[in-house]
Design a protein around this motif. Structure first.
Motif: not given
Length: 237
Positions: A53-60, A69-71, A139-145, A106-110
């Protein structure tokens, strides 16, 4: 069941900051329960639910796990990272709303999360040697958001002071710089792709501030999509 009902009411009646907090905590709890279940039944690798559920770098892998992409936007890298993120979100998110709107938050978070995704993938693809390293490539993206709207806040009100227990009033720009440094320090393994993702999110915060001064709100598309989704679910309710 009463707790779930109360949380549902809190979500439906709460502002965007309350909703983001509930979604982040809810995602963490659900993934934790899934991982406990998977462990009991010896299914998958360690922390399997968090990984997929984290973001993988690989497009595959992204194509195989489109839900990431959401989680990943609401995922944190463990309990301490979650607590740090939620304090940061609640505290600085509240300050942010004094200068900007809920739609901007909300917009900046997303958008910060999306920028993080793009930079995370780009670094791995531009430097193939990173793919061979023995570190987490999801990568978990909460921190970046969160960093995206914090950057916009620091640019809009750098000298706004907030009281900190045992320390006293501190300017927002120093708070954001310190929290960003701590956030990076909490990231497991020294992975330059993680840093690039956070820089991408910070760049979105700067771009928002810069364009808003020119009368252009770059978070408007996210707001339009959010309004559409709210209408769809309102009709179902």
């Amino acid at each position: 069941m009463n707790l779930l009902r109360e949380l549902k009411i809190k979500y439906l009646t709460g502002d965007i900051l309350t909703r983001l907090l509930l979604i982040n905590c809810g995602v963490f709890v659900i993934l934790l329960l899934l991982d406990i279940t998977f462990t009991l039944f010896s299914y998958g690798e360690d922390k399997f639910a968090f990984i997929v559920c984290n973001y993988p770098w690989s497009p595959y892998l992204i194509a195989k796990r489109p839900w990431c992409l959401v989680t990943s936007l609401f995922a944190s890298g463990g309990l301490w990272n979650l607590l740090f993120n939620m304090v940061m979100l609640y505290w600085l998110g509240g300050v942010f709303l004094r200068f900007y709107t809920s739609n901007n938050l909300r917009g900046l978070y997303i958008m910060g999360g999306i920028a993080g995704m793009l930079l995370f993938t780009a670094v791995f693809m531009l430097f193939p040697s990173l793919q061979l390293k023995d570190w987490t490539q999801n990568m978990p993206l909460c921190s970046a958001c969160i960093l995206a709207f914090c950057t916009a806040l620091a640019l809009r009100a750098p000298n706004w002071t907030e009281p900190i227990p045992l320390v006293g009033p501190i300017k927002v720009k120093y708070i954001v710089i310190t929290l960003a440094a701590v956030d990076v320090a909490l990231i497991p393994h020294v992975n330059p792709a993680y840093d690039a993702a956070h820089l991408g999110a910070a760049a979105i915060g700067w771009l928002f501030y810069y364009m808003l001064r020119k009368g252009k709100d770059i978070t408007a598309p996210v707001t339009a999509v959010a309004v559409l989704i709210d209408r769809i679910f309102s009709k179902k309710r």
